[in-house]
Motif scaffolding. Structure first.
Motif, PDB file in Angstrom:
ATOM      1  N   SER A  33       0.834  -1.180  -0.247  1.00  0.00           N
ATOM      2  CA  SER A  33      -0.034   0.016   0.055  1.00  0.00           C
ATOM      3  C   SER A  33       0.898   1.303   0.101  1.00  0.00           C
ATOM      4  O   SER A  33       0.762   2.013   0.896  1.00  0.00           O
ATOM      5  N   CYS A  34       1.757   1.354  -1.163  1.00  0.00           N
ATOM      6  CA  CYS A  34       2.936   2.459  -1.138  1.00  0.00           C
ATOM      7  C   CYS A  34       1.991   3.586  -1.565  1.00  0.00           C
ATOM      8  O   CYS A  34       1.448   3.666  -2.451  1.00  0.00           O
ATOM      9  N   TRP A  35       2.119   4.829  -0.871  1.00  0.00           N
ATOM     10  CA  TRP A  35       1.782   6.279  -1.363  1.00  0.00           C
ATOM     11  C   TRP A  35       2.876   6.742  -1.808  1.00  0.00           C
ATOM     12  O   TRP A  35       4.089   6.708  -1.464  1.00  0.00           O
ATOM     13  N   PRO A  36       2.701   8.220  -2.479  1.00  0.00           N
ATOM     14  CA  PRO A  36       3.757   8.805  -2.834  1.00  0.00           C
ATOM     15  C   PRO A  36       4.689   9.400  -1.935  1.00  0.00           C
ATOM     16  O   PRO A  36       5.855   9.460  -1.808  1.00  0.00           O
ATOM     17  N   GLU A  37       3.769   9.844  -0.547  1.00  0.00           N
ATOM     18  CA  GLU A  37       4.612  10.340   0.577  1.00  0.00           C
ATOM     19  C   GLU A  37       5.613   9.149   0.963  1.00  0.00           C
ATOM     20  O   GLU A  37       6.826   9.292   1.736  1.00  0.00           O
ATOM     21  N   ASP A  38       5.279   7.837   1.014  1.00  0.00           N
ATOM     22  CA  ASP A  38       6.052   6.668   1.336  1.00  0.00           C
ATOM     23  C   ASP A  38       7.088   6.530   0.391  1.00  0.00           C
ATOM     24  O   ASP A  38       8.444   6.132   0.701  1.00  0.00           O
ATOM     25  N   LEU A  39       6.926   6.840  -0.692  1.00  0.00           N
ATOM     26  CA  LEU A  39       7.907   6.536  -1.989  1.00  0.00           C
ATOM     27  C   LEU A  39       9.088   7.794  -1.608  1.00  0.00           C
ATOM     28  O   LEU A  39      10.381   7.413  -2.057  1.00  0.00           O
ATOM     29  N   ASP A  40       8.925   8.853  -1.338  1.00  0.00           N
ATOM     30  CA  ASP A  40       9.920  10.011  -0.911  1.00  0.00           C
ATOM     31  C   ASP A  40      10.961   9.583   0.085  1.00  0.00           C
ATOM     32  O   ASP A  40      12.050   9.789  -0.028  1.00  0.00           O
ATOM     33  N   VAL A  41      10.555   8.554   0.972  1.00  0.00           N
ATOM     34  CA  VAL A  41      11.423   7.920   2.042  1.00  0.00           C
ATOM     35  C   VAL A  41      12.011   6.686   1.518  1.00  0.00           C
ATOM     36  O   VAL A  41      13.157   6.488   1.502  1.00  0.00           O
ATOM     37  N   LEU A  42      11.264   5.931   0.722  1.00  0.00           N
ATOM     38  CA  LEU A  42      11.749   4.665   0.312  1.00  0.00           C
ATOM     39  C   LEU A  42      12.664   4.817  -0.971  1.00  0.00           C
ATOM     40  O   LEU A  42      13.519   3.860  -1.124  1.00  0.00           O
TER      41      LEU A  42
END
Length: 399
Positions: free
Chosen positions: A223-232
């Protein structure tokens, strides 16, 4: 106000139109069923449905001749589950007025009513109590900030007195109820554990994911969101581990942005069967419905949503006994996340640097094994809520 909003807002429109002629339709359905006993299960929306579902299916399995009336308050629950095959009738709940409650109960004549988690409606509860129809609350959870426990919360406390029994998720809820002299309650846990555990037990292999992993260490990102992608993204780009990423929304724009952010070889699931998936470092899941089965291929799990609207389901990952990571901004209302953080099986991260530090800590063998044992044991401790609720239901349905 809802009717006015329905002119402009599709969800409000569904809320209004779904309730039109509801009593006429319900009466026709119930009349066709004849004298079959009926159990009414009410959920606010889709999340509560997942908590009620194990109980519904246990009731249908043990009492196949009993009819299940399933109601939703929200369109997001009703529209997704209106064709749920374990319920005989699926409806919106008419608004909680004295007239609606009297009419609804007079038509349905339930043997038992089950409200899930946060659902506490005064007129429906009062009408059920007036007709001596048992009403229970399952997977309920209470917090001291709620109106029930305030000095001015007398009206709301009165709603709780109409319930026959409360099956609560934790000891804090049970103790809070006792402070307002409600003792007809029992801590049984969250029925979602039973549901998720059942899914995990029944899940099969995913050949492409197995080939992609190729016996290497992997992290499953659910359940990856854009905000998670910034960190990941920077973490993935500097790490030699394998990654399986399931976006929250399967859109071309998000997947394209994900691919652009990655500096390592990635492949979409939809085309992976035409290549050697083991030659890639990132597998992007561009379909829905397989996330719960994917966690088996990870030594670590990262669950999205907590940097935004709220953390997504971490129980599916916990069932596989892996350390769980997620954002640090919006997870506190999820009991399992708080519990696992306190025990050392889950870890909130603030940014890329924090994620990297937490991962390095978990890469120490003894820390990794301890976190795995914590998540596995936590799930095992919380199994069985459905059966404890069924013990109560049997006495009512059989009598």
């Amino acid at each position: 106000m809802i009717k006015l909003a329905s002119i402009f807002h599709p969800k409000a429109k569904a809320f209004v139109t779904g309730r039109k002629k509801i009593f006429r339709r319900l009466s026709a359905d119930v009349d066709r069923a004849g004298t079959t006993p009926l159990i009414w299960v009410h959920c606010a929306s889709l999340g509560e449905f997942e908590q009620g579902r194990p109980v519904i299916e246990a009731l249908k399995k043990e009492f196949p001749n009993v009819s299940i009336l399933l109601t939703f308050f929200s369109p997001s629950g009703y529209e997704v589950r209106k064709n749920y095959d374990q319920a005989d009738y699926v409806y919106y709940l008419p608004l909680d007025t004295a007239h609606n409650a009297r009419r609804f109960i007079a038509i349905a004549k339930p043997t038992l009513a089950i409200f899930v988690k946060y659902e506490f409606w005064y007129h429906y509860a009062h009408e059920l109590r007036t007709h001596n129809i048992p009403l229970i609350s399952i997977s309920a959870i209470f917090r001291k900030e709620q109106l029930f426990f305030q000095r001015y919360g007398g009206f709301y406390r009165k709603i709780l007195t109409q319930f026959s029994y409360f099956f609560v998720q934790n000891d804090e809820s049970r103790q809070l109820l006792q402070t307002i002299h409600i003792t007809n309650c029992k801590r049984v846990g969250d029925t979602r554990f039973d549901r998720v555990h059942q899914i995990v037990k029944q899940s099969g292999e995913i050949a492409i994911a197995r080939a992609f992993k190729n016996d290497q260490k992997a992290m499953v990102i659910g359940s990856c969101w854009p905000e998670d992608l910034d960190v990941l993204a920077p973490f993935i780009n500097e790490n030699r581990m394998k990654f399986i990423i399931a976006p929250h929304e399967i859109t071309e724009s998000f997947i394209s942005n994900l691919e652009k952010a990655l500096q390592v070889k990635s492949i979409r699931y939809s085309v992976a069967e035409h290549v050697k998936p083991e030659d890639f470092q990132v597998l992007i899941i561009d379909n829905i419905g397989m996330l719960s089965r994917l966690y088996r291929y990870g030594e670590f799990a990262y669950i999205g949503g907590a940097f935004g609207k709220g953390l997504h389901n971490i129980l599916e990952a916990a069932c596989y006994g892996v350390p769980i990571l997620f954002g640090n901004k919006n997870f506190e209302k999820f009991q399992e996340a708080v519990d696992l953080i306190n025990r050392g099986g889950a870890f909130e991260v603030s940014d890329y640097t924090d994620l990297k530090a937490k991962y390095e800590m978990l890469n120490i063998p003894e820390n990794f094994l301890l976190a795995c044992e914590v998540t596995r044991q936590y799930v095992e401790e919380n199994l069985g809520a459905t059966e404890k609720i069924m013990e109560y239901c049997r006495g009512i349905v059989k009598s």
